[in-house]
Structure formats: structure tokens, C-alpha cells
Write a protein that holds these residues in place. Structure first.
Motif, mmCIF file in Angstrom:
data_model
loop_
_atom_site.group_PDB
_atom_site.id
_atom_site.type_symbol
_atom_site.label_atom_id
_atom_site.label_comp_id
_atom_site.label_asym_id
_atom_site.label_seq_id
_atom_site.Cartn_x
_atom_site.Cartn_y
_atom_site.Cartn_z
ATOM 1 N N ARG A 4 0.836 -1.211 0.000
ATOM 2 C CA ARG A 4 0.000 0.000 0.000
ATOM 3 C C ARG A 4 0.868 1.258 0.000
ATOM 4 O O ARG A 4 0.470 2.297 -0.527
ATOM 5 C CB ARG A 4 -0.923 -0.003 1.225
ATOM 6 N N ALA A 5 2.039 1.145 0.631
ATOM 7 C CA ALA A 5 2.926 2.312 0.691
ATOM 8 C C ALA A 5 3.663 2.510 -0.644
ATOM 9 O O ALA A 5 4.562 3.341 -0.739
ATOM 10 C CB ALA A 5 3.909 2.148 1.830
ATOM 11 N N GLY A 6 3.354 1.673 -1.607
ATOM 12 C CA GLY A 6 3.908 1.869 -2.942
ATOM 13 C C GLY A 6 5.161 1.077 -3.224
ATOM 14 O O GLY A 6 5.785 1.225 -4.280
ATOM 15 N N LEU A 7 5.526 0.180 -2.290
ATOM 16 C CA LEU A 7 6.694 -0.648 -2.564
ATOM 17 C C LEU A 7 6.303 -1.757 -3.543
ATOM 18 O O LEU A 7 5.162 -2.219 -3.527
ATOM 19 C CB LEU A 7 7.189 -1.289 -1.263
ATOM 20 N N PRO A 8 7.226 -2.172 -4.387
ATOM 21 C CA PRO A 8 6.879 -3.277 -5.287
ATOM 22 C C PRO A 8 6.535 -4.522 -4.456
ATOM 23 O O PRO A 8 7.110 -4.720 -3.380
ATOM 24 C CB PRO A 8 8.167 -3.512 -6.080
ATOM 25 N N PRO A 9 5.579 -5.326 -4.936
ATOM 26 C CA PRO A 9 5.174 -6.496 -4.147
ATOM 27 C C PRO A 9 6.332 -7.479 -3.944
ATOM 28 O O PRO A 9 7.071 -7.749 -4.878
ATOM 29 C CB PRO A 9 4.064 -7.139 -4.972
ATOM 30 N N LEU A 10 6.455 -7.936 -2.705
ATOM 31 C CA LEU A 10 7.551 -8.839 -2.316
ATOM 32 C C LEU A 10 6.995 -10.123 -1.712
ATOM 33 O O LEU A 10 5.955 -10.090 -1.051
ATOM 34 C CB LEU A 10 8.364 -8.192 -1.190
ATOM 35 N N VAL A 11 7.714 -11.222 -1.875
ATOM 36 C CA VAL A 11 7.305 -12.450 -1.177
ATOM 37 C C VAL A 11 7.903 -12.403 0.230
ATOM 38 O O VAL A 11 9.092 -12.146 0.391
ATOM 39 C CB VAL A 11 7.824 -13.704 -1.918
ATOM 40 N N VAL A 12 7.049 -12.600 1.241
ATOM 41 C CA VAL A 12 7.542 -12.618 2.621
ATOM 42 C C VAL A 12 7.613 -14.070 3.083
ATOM 43 O O VAL A 12 6.623 -14.809 2.999
ATOM 44 C CB VAL A 12 6.616 -11.817 3.562
ATOM 45 N N ALA A 13 8.802 -14.474 3.568
ATOM 46 C CA ALA A 13 8.983 -15.859 4.039
ATOM 47 C C ALA A 13 8.877 -15.906 5.559
ATOM 48 O O ALA A 13 9.459 -15.069 6.254
ATOM 49 C CB ALA A 13 10.352 -16.366 3.612
ATOM 50 N N VAL A 14 8.113 -16.873 6.045
ATOM 51 C CA VAL A 14 7.893 -16.988 7.492
ATOM 52 C C VAL A 14 8.338 -18.379 7.954
ATOM 53 O O VAL A 14 8.016 -19.380 7.309
ATOM 54 C CB VAL A 14 6.390 -16.786 7.808
ATOM 55 N N ASN A 15 9.104 -18.417 9.063
ATOM 56 C CA ASN A 15 9.526 -19.716 9.638
ATOM 57 C C ASN A 15 8.366 -20.367 10.389
ATOM 58 O O ASN A 15 7.707 -19.706 11.207
ATOM 59 C CB ASN A 15 10.665 -19.508 10.636
ATOM 60 N N ILE A 16 8.175 -21.630 10.137
ATOM 61 C CA ILE A 16 7.091 -22.338 10.837
ATOM 62 C C ILE A 16 7.703 -23.476 11.653
ATOM 63 O O ILE A 16 8.460 -24.300 11.124
ATOM 64 C CB ILE A 16 6.077 -22.943 9.832
ATOM 65 N N SER A 17 7.340 -23.517 12.946
ATOM 66 C CA SER A 17 7.883 -24.576 13.806
ATOM 67 C C SER A 17 7.062 -25.867 13.667
ATOM 68 O O SER A 17 5.862 -25.832 13.395
ATOM 69 C CB SER A 17 7.851 -24.084 15.250
ATOM 70 N N ALA A 18 7.731 -26.984 13.916
ATOM 71 C CA ALA A 18 7.058 -28.282 13.841
ATOM 72 C C ALA A 18 5.875 -28.343 14.805
ATOM 73 O O ALA A 18 4.821 -28.903 14.489
ATOM 74 C CB ALA A 18 8.056 -29.375 14.196
ATOM 75 N N VAL A 19 6.054 -27.741 15.986
ATOM 76 C CA VAL A 19 4.989 -27.806 16.999
ATOM 77 C C VAL A 19 3.744 -27.065 16.511
ATOM 78 O O VAL A 19 2.607 -27.460 16.784
ATOM 79 C CB VAL A 19 5.488 -27.207 18.330
ATOM 80 N N GLN A 20 3.969 -25.990 15.765
ATOM 81 C CA GLN A 20 2.850 -25.232 15.220
ATOM 82 C C GLN A 20 1.989 -26.106 14.309
ATOM 83 O O GLN A 20 0.784 -25.978 14.266
ATOM 84 C CB GLN A 20 3.421 -24.106 14.356
ATOM 85 N N PHE A 21 2.667 -27.006 13.612
ATOM 86 C CA PHE A 21 1.949 -27.903 12.716
ATOM 87 C C PHE A 21 1.161 -28.940 13.478
ATOM 88 O O PHE A 21 0.056 -29.277 13.103
ATOM 89 C CB PHE A 21 2.971 -28.636 11.827
ATOM 90 N N ARG A 22 1.780 -29.455 14.539
ATOM 91 C CA ARG A 22 1.154 -30.567 15.239
ATOM 92 C C ARG A 22 0.110 -30.094 16.228
ATOM 93 O O ARG A 22 -0.868 -30.783 16.474
ATOM 94 C CB ARG A 22 2.206 -31.421 15.944
#
Ligand SMILES: Nc1nc2c(ncn2[C@@H]2O[C@@H]3COP(=O)(O)O[C@H]4[C@@H](O)[C@H](n5cnc6c(=O)[nH]c(N)nc65)O[C@@H]4COP(=O)(O)O[C@H]3[C@H]2O)c(=O)[nH]1
Length: 726
Positions: free
Chosen positions: A549-567
Motif C-alpha cells: 500500500r505504501a507503494g513498494l513493489p510487491p515482495l514475497v515474505v517468508a515466514v519460519n514455521i515450527s514443527a509444533v505449530q503444525f502438530r
């Protein structure tokens, strides 16, 4: 006479009724002495009075009057046989003094003479008489005396045989109705007969088993050695008894108490085996129940101190062998006495049961809990390889005991204090460990309760730091002390910015910035990672949209996911919420997972990941090369990017093996049509090597450290056009 013998013996051989045979003897004798009546009198059970047993031709009134004859000097011929134990030949019953008491009967039935001789049992005891009474006065000829003797001996044989048969019949009835199972088998172990109890016990009818061999009743609980031992015993000692697991017709396996005896013939050769047996399943389950009751606490069903000690000692022996640790936790509820007194004892009991249940949920099945009585519990943690594992359980136990309880509709909160002693650090005997854990527990109480203390000071210090973080993490979630920093990811061919990895930062009010490596593991152990991970996802998506929205070109944001979050927690829902709340297009979100997460519960993972991928979300494998590297999953999971772990990148300059690994990963990624991204790139030399290998992207201090969002925005704007979506 010969004919008498033959006729009677034929009847005996044909198994005729013994009374009928005695009648026959009387009649045949009467034929050989015309004008006479034969009779057999037998002593009663008390051996006192004589009764008529067979007298086919004496009228019933006569029989009635003769019955109950007491032997004596005037008691007629038969009474005198018993009285004197010798034959009596009375030729004139009207005058002979031996007939004194029976004179009237003699007149009334016209019994003029009477010859009587003893009937012997198999044991040569006089059991009765055989008599011929004539309607004329006469004396016996030698022939008639012989006739009487032969008659009496046949009568003796018939009576003896009847006695044996009667006792056999009795025996058979007893066996048939016995509560015990009974079986006769031959030496080839063929079943010859079984009783009703067998049928009830096994569910087979007699017809189904007769002729079959014993092994048809075996279960798989015993092997061949057991049975060969059993039969060797029977052959050697003539018998065997013990517990055997058998199989009923319906397949059910049950324990029986079995008794086997060999039956030998007169030469001592075994001809048969007799087995008696009873179903002891009920007895065994009662025994098990008694055993259970004597080793468990009646209120909570937890092992009592004795059983617990046993298990702990076993655990110590195993730990000694495997060089591991065992922790003994001595747990005491805080202020329980107060609660118990104010709520009443029944509510107190409910409370203790609830606590026991919660404690059980905190430890693995293989570990033990015991109630010592009152509000004191013991927990044994076995197979411990690090103090962290103990910390994990301690934090969980404190949290579980402290979470609100509902007792009879009343909300209650409770806390506990725990003392910990560790084998081998604090001792190797149950009593020593218990004493030390108890001492540590009092330190926990002194420290203000709702906490734990280790007996050993050093372990205490390390562990309390852990506890402090665990406690403040909980508060941090509430106080929003977290922030995300972003590290740029650069395309190595064009130098363009292709994405950003979101990395969490904790701004601790007292300790300053805490790096993720110091708290992510604790957050995972306490389960707080689910909440924290949710926040990270939402914040990263929100930030990505804010930048767009601030006019920056669209970027892919990578997020770390923990195993516990999955389970734990509903990960799919978290992602959907983060996307819909922020309005971020799914293709701008990348989740970073480690290999081990994907390989655990692979089928479940596959369907979950596929659903997310169908939305358009990207998938990167973090720390690639350090985990299992079972390459087949790469295709299955539709991975987009492989992130080469920084440990390989770091030493590219020095270590040829690392160079080989990096180059192999890059080539493999290309072959599989995946992007490769090198992490931790710090030097131009590293960059050169990666570029030469054809690595697609890089991330590292060479470009920038992770930055707060504002700094990142400045960084992006400075890059100008060199931003593209990968
Ligand atoms: N020496 C060196 N290090 C570099 C360089 N470039 C980046 N790094 C650091 O390498 C780590 C890369 O993240 P990671 O491997 O996913 O490793 C991460 C990740 O596993 C975990 N983590 C961070 N944020 C989160 C999060 O939000 N959720 C979860 N579950 N884990 C996270 O914590 C780990 C550490 O994060 P950080 O301390 O931020 O450390 C980051 C980053 O600051 C470099 O050139 N040289």
C-alpha cells in the motif's frame, strides 16, 4: 447243580440285575429241592438286623414278618447262622429251640424245616444267609448241603459284583456332576472320555473331541518345550500339576489348573492318563485385582509408594546401563489443607483425582506417578538425556496444576511446589533421592510456592533461567513484546530483490533483545509457539500488504514455521486468517519448513501442504542438507525453494566438502526445477562461488542484516527497480 451254576453265570455275564439273579438262584434251588422255598437274607447297614433280600416264593406277609430279624439263639436258622457263624440245619422248626422266637411264623406258613448257611462278602465277612425252608420235616443230604454252599457262594459273588458296580456308578455320577473337568486319554493322547464340565468349559461336545488328540486344546501361550517337559514329568513321576493356558472352541484363551495322573496296569505299564482341571480365569482376575489394590492408591488409582519405588529402582538400573538420568519430582499442592477443610473432604478428593489426571497428561506413558498420601505426589522421569527435558515437564506440570479447575460447579485454582532430585547427580538410592527431592521441595515452598527447585545448585541455576524465560514468554505474548525483522533475499543473476525473510525479535523489558535461538525452543516446549507463530504469520502478512500500500513493489515474505505449530493448533486456519485479515494474495506468502517437519506424519502433511499450495502459497525447505534428505519428498510436496543451510555456505572458502555439497544442492534444485537460495552469505568470495555454481538467490550479511520494517523499507526504496517477484 451244574445247570444251576451255568444258568446263573450266564445271567451274570449278560449283566442281568443282581436281584433278578438272586431270585433265579432261589428258584433253581427250589427246583432241586421240591416242596421248599429259597430265601436270601442280608444284614442291614448297621450289621444288626436281617432283612429278606430275595425270596420269590415266600408271600409278602411272610417277608414282612421275617424282616428286621435280630440274630440270636432263638432267631431261627438264619438268625442263628449270624449268631454262631456256622451253617444251621433245622429239621423240625416246630420243636427246635433255635426257632423259639419264630415259632408262630413256622406254624402260620407251614415252614416245617429250614437249612441256612452263611453268605460271605469278598472280604470273607458274613453279610447274610441263603436258606431253603421246606413244607415238610427233613434233614439235608450231602447233595443238598452242596447245593446250599454253591448257592451261597454264587450269591456272595453277585453281591460283591453289585457292590463294585454300584460304587462305579456312584463314581461316574460324581465325575459327571463334578465342578472339575475330567478327561481320560490313552497313551497316544487320544481323548477317550470327558465329563459335562469339560463341555461347559471348552464349548466342545463330547462327540467333537472323543478320538481327537489333546493338542487340539492347546493355546499359543506355551511352546513345544513346555509340553515335552510336562509329559516327561508325567512319565517319570506318574503325575504333573500346574497352570496351563488353553483355548476354548470359540478361540478364547484361558488359564486352567491341570492335574494329570498316569494309570498303570498290574504290570506297571501305563495304559491311560486321567486329567482333572479347573478354569482359573476368575481366580486369576481376582488375584490381579488384589495385586492391583495392594499396589495402587485407592483414591486416584495411581501406583502407591511401594510400586513406585520398584519402578524407580528399575529405571535407575536401566539408566545406569545407558548412561542416562532419572529425575524424581516430589510435588506438594500449595495450601491444599486449607482448601480441603473449607470445601469438605469429598470435594478435596475430587480435587486430588483431578490433579492426578492432569499430572498423568504431563508425562509419557512409560514414566510413573504416585500419590504418597495426602496432597503429596511423586513423579519419576526416566530416560532423561538433558536437564531441558526435566524443565519441559516441570513447566508443563506447574501450568497444568495452575490452570483453573471446576470442582462441583465451583471454579478453583491451585498451585504446587516441586522439589527435584536427579540420578546420578544427587544419589543412586530411592530413599536418598526422595529425601533430597523433599528438601528441594521445601526450598520451592520457601521461594514463594508455585515453583520448583532442584536439589543441586548448578542445575537449579540453569533451570531457573529456563523457567524465567518460560514465565516471561507467557507475559511477552500478552504484552506484545515481539517484533519482526526482515532480511532481504537477492537474485544472484540480476541483483534484484526477490523477497524478505521475517525473523522474530523479542524486546524483553529487562534483558533487552533476546535472540530467537534463546526462546524458540522454550516456546515450543511450552506450546506457546502456537500463539507466537500465529502472531508472526499475521504480522508478516499485515506488513507485506502495508508495504504494497505504501507503494513498494510487491515482495514475497517468508515466514519460519515450527514443527509444533503444525502438530498443535490449527495451522491451516491460522494461515487463512492471516491472509484474509491482511488481504495479502497467497502467492506473496512463503512458509519455511525444515525437512523433518515434512517427513513426520507424511500423509497428513502432504494433504495439508497441498491444500495450502493450491491456494497459491509458496513452500521453502529451510536448513536444507542438515536433515534427513530423503529426496523423494521434494517432488511429492511441490517445493518451490531449497534454502542451503548457512553452515555449508560459511566454509565454502576453506572446506572442499562444503563446496561439493553446495554445488550438489544447486544442481539438484535445477534438475528438479526448484529455486536454490544460499543462506548466511557474508563475503564476496562466497557470492562468487555461489554464482559460478548457478545458485539462484542469496541472503546474508553481505547484503544486509535482518532489519526492522522501517529500515527495510528504506533498503527497498534504495534498490529502486531491482525488485522482482520470484
Ligand atoms: N552468521 C550469520 N547469520 C545470518 C546471516 N544472515 C542471516 N543470518 C541469521 O541466520 C538465521 C536465519 O534464519 P533461520 O535459519 O531460519 O533460523 C532462525 C529460525 O529457525 C528461528 N526463527 C526466527 N524467527 C522465527 C519465527 O518467527 N518462527 C519460528 N518458528 N522460528 C523463527 O530462529 C533462527 C535464528 O534466527 P535469527 O537469530 O534471526 O538468525 C537468522 C539470521 O539473522 C549471515 O550472513 N551470517
Amino acid at each position: 447243580m451244574l445247570q444251576l451254576q451255568q444258568t446263573v453265570l450266564t445271567s451274570v455275564a449278560q449283566g442281568a440285575d443282581h436281584r433278578a439273579i438272586l431270585d433265579q438262584v432261589c428258584r433253581l434251588a427250589e427246583q432241586l429241592l421240591p416242596n421248599s422255598v429259597g430265601s436270601v437274607m442280608l444284614l442291614d447297614e448297621k450289621d444288626e438286623l436281617l432283612n429278606v433280600y430275595a425270596a420269590p416264593n415266600i408271600p409278602p406277609e411272610g417277608v414282612a414278618r421275617l424282616n428286621g430279624l435280630r440274630p440270636g439263639p432263638g432267631a431261627g436258622s438264619c438268625g442263628n447262622v449270624l449268631f454262631t457263624a456256622v451253617p444251621q440245619f433245622v429239621s423240625n422248626t416246630f420243636t427246635d429251640p433255635r426257632w423259639e422266637d419264630l415259632r408262630q411264623i413256622a406254624y402260620d406258613f407251614n415252614l416245617c424245616s429250614c437249612w441256612s448257611i452263611p453268605v460271605y462278602s469278598a472280604e470273607r465277612k458274613i453279610v447274610g444267609t441263603f436258606a431253603l425252608s421246606s413244607f415238610e420235616h427233613r434233614s439235608p443230604s450231602p447233595f443238598h448241603q452242596k447245593l446250599l454252599e454253591i448257592g451261597a457262594s454264587i450269591i456272595g459273588i453277585v453281591l460283591a459284583r453289585n457292590k463294585v458296580e454300584a460304587s462305579l456308578r456312584l463314581f461316574e455320577t460324581a465325575i459327571a456332576g463334578s465342578e472339575e473337568g475330567f478327561m481320560v486319554v490313552d497313551t497316544g493322547l487320544h481323548i477317550l472320555s470327558v465329563n459335562m464340565t469339560f463341555t461347559r468349559m471348552y464349548g466342545y461336545s463330547a462327540e467333537e473331541v472323543i478320538g481327537q488328540t489333546l493338542p487340539m486344546l492347546r493355546s499359543d501361550e506355551h511352546d513345544e518345550t513346555f509340553y515335552s517337559g510336562l509329559w516327561a514329568n508325567v512319565r517319570r513321576f506318574g503325575r504333573w500339576q500346574g497352570e496351563v493356558w488353553k483355548r476354548r472352541k470359540n478361540g478364547e484363551v484361558f488359564p486352567e489348573w491341570l492335574n494329570i495322573s498316569a494309570v498303570n496296569d498290574t504290570e506297571g505299564t501305563t495304559t491311560h492318563y486321567i486329567a482333572t482341571f479347573s478354569d482359573i480365569s476368575r481366580r486369576k482376575s481376582t488375584e490381579a485385582q488384589i495385586q492391583y489394590l495392594s499396589s495402587h492408591d485407592a483414591l486416584t488409582g495411581l501406583p502407591n509408594r511401594m510400586l513406585f519405588q520398584d519402578r524407580l529402582e528399575n529405571a535407575i538400573a536401566n539408566a545406569a546401563r545407558d548412561h542416562r538420568r532419572v529425575a524424581l519430582l516430589d510435588l506438594d499442592l500449595d495450601n491444599f489443607k486449607l482448601l480441603n477443610d473449607s470445601l469438605g473432604h469429598s470435594a478435596g478428593d475430587t480435587l486430588l483425582r483431578a490433579v492426578a489426571l492432569r499430572l498423568k497428561g504431563c508425562i509419557p506413558e512409560t514414566d510413573s506417578i504416585s500419590r504418597l498420601g495426602g496432597d503429596a505426589f511423586l513423579i519419576a522421569l526416566t530416560n532423561i538425556d538433558s536437564v531441558d527435558a526435566i524443565n519441559h515437564v516441570l513447566i508443563e506440570v506447574l501450568a497444568q496444576v495452575a490452570s483453573p479447575l471446576d470442582i462441583d460447579g465451583r471454579p478453583l485454582s491451585l498451585t504446587c511446589s516441586i522439589g527435584v532430585a536427579v540420578y546420578p547427580d544427587d544419589g543412586d538410592q530411592f530413599e536418598t533421592l526422595l529425601k533430597r527431592a523433599d528438601k528441594a521441595m521445601y526450598h520451592a515452598k520457601e521461594a514463594g510456592r508455585n515453583t520448583y527447585r532442584f536439589f543441586t545448585e548448578q542445575i537449579n541455576t540453569d533451570s531457573l533461567a529456563h523457567l524465567r524465560i518460560a514465565h516471561s514468554l507467557r507475559a511477552a505474548v500478552r504484552a506484545r513484546e515481539f517484533a519482526l525483522h526482515y532480511q532481504p533475499q537477492i537474485d544472484l543473476r540480476t541483483g534484484a530483490l526477490v523477497g524478505a525473510e521475517a525473523l522474530i525479535r523479542w524486546h524483553h523489558p529487562e534483558e533487552g533483545l533476546v535472540p530467537p535461538n534463546d526462546f524458540i525452543a522454550i516456546a515450543e516446549q511450552t506450546g506457546l509457539i502456537v500463539e507466537i507463530g500465529d502472531w508472526v504469520l499475521r504480522e508478516a502478512c499485515r506488513q507485506a500488504v502495508a508495504w504494497q500500500r505504501a507503494g513498494l513493489p510487491p515482495l514475497v515474505v517468508a515466514v519460519n514455521i515450527s514443527a509444533v505449530q503444525f502438530r498443535r493448533g490449527d495451522f491451516e486456519q491460522s494461515v487463512l486468517t492471516a491472509l484474509s485479515e491482511s488481504g495479502l494474495a497467497p502467492r506473496f506468502l512463503e512458509i519455511e519448513l525444515t525437512e523433518s517437519v515434512l517427513l513426520h506424519d507424511m500423509e497428513i502433511m502432504l494433504s495439508l501442504i497441498n491444500r495450502l499450495k493450491d491456494l497459491g502459497i509458496k513452500l521453502a525447505i529451510d536448513d536444507f542438507g542438515t536433515g534427513y534428505s530423503s529426496l523423494s519428498y521434494l517432488k511429492k510436496f511441490k517445493v518451490d525453494r531449497l534454502k542451503i543451510d548457512q553452515s555449508f555456505v560459511r566454509d565454502i572458502g576453506r572446506d572442499p566438502e562444503d563446496r561439493a555439497i553446495v554445488s550438489a544442492i544447486v544442481q539438484m534444485a535445477r534438475a528438479l526445477n526448484l529455486q536454490s537460495l544460499a543462506e548466511g552469505v557474508e563475503t564476496p568470495a562466497q557470492l562468487e562461488f555461489l554464482r559460478a555454481q548457478g545458485c539462484d538467490e542469496a541472503q546474508g550479511y553481505l547484503y544486509s542484516k535482518p532489519m526492522p520494517p522501517e529500515a527495510f523499507e528504506v533498503f527497498v526504496r534504495a534498490m529502486g527497480d531491482e525488485v522482482r517477484e520470484y
